[in-house]
Design a protein around this motif. Sequence first.
Motif, short mmCIF file in Angstrom:
data_model
loop_
_atom_site.label_atom_id
_atom_site.label_comp_id
_atom_site.label_asym_id
_atom_site.label_seq_id
_atom_site.Cartn_x
_atom_site.Cartn_y
_atom_site.Cartn_z
N VAL A 20 2.34 -12.29 135.65
CA VAL A 20 3.26 -11.92 134.56
C VAL A 20 2.58 -10.92 133.63
N LYS B 115 8.34 -11.80 141.13
CA LYS B 115 8.91 -13.07 141.59
C LYS B 115 8.46 -13.37 143.01
N ILE C 57 9.06 -16.65 131.32
CA ILE C 57 9.94 -16.57 132.49
C ILE C 57 11.31 -17.14 132.13
#
Length: 242
Positions: free
Chosen positions: A113, A8, A143
């Motif tokens: 990711v 993040k 997400i």
Amino acid sequence: MSISEETKEKILVLLTDAQQENMYNFNTYSLLINANDITSEYYRDAEEDLLIDPAGNVPEQYRFSVEMVSDEFRQPRLVELYSNKFKNVNVEDYFIRTISYLDILLEEMYRLVLLEQGLSERNISRKIKFGNGHLPHVLIQEIDGYRNDDSQDQNVVDYMFMYEIYRQYRHAIVHSHGVLNSRHLTKIDSTCAQIESRLGTQFRRENLAFIESNKVELNIESMAMLRHWVQTFIWSLRLKLS
């Protein structure tokens, strides 16, 4: 899926950089347009007939044996070009560069990711592409904050749909002088139908900005609108990430 706090943070850095880049690009092209206006006034007020040689600054080793100078670049035509065409080129370039930068942003977000999922760079490169089942909507599935966004106003999903439409605009600007061909229109109409289904209200191609008679029409106001849209899109990506 849930992503780690470390990933993040890396995505947040990308988003911060993207917002700064958008503002930098807008300021750059705004100054270029201002330079167009100043140049146009200079040529308009010039008392002598002028002829500009576009190849004048080309180094000798790169010049042709015969360099043609067109009458198109005499004073009256220069005023017209700097007042209109060159200004439009800057506006279109800003649009192209902005949407292309969003491509890179979403690709890099998806790459982070996939790295967290343990994929190799080779496999990542195979997965990073645009289209059905891929970017941009794959990020919504990957997400949690994007998938669960239930904002009543435009949310991440809505922004993704509009981004897809703007990608069609860019393709038309680059490949067909802004004219939206049947392929562009089919994709845009399909995306509009998905937006309509989501919102539960009528949403047609005629509701879209920047289109007139199936042609992308941009001006300085369009630049301001796109700047605002990009900043709020990226802000939404930041806000819903957590």
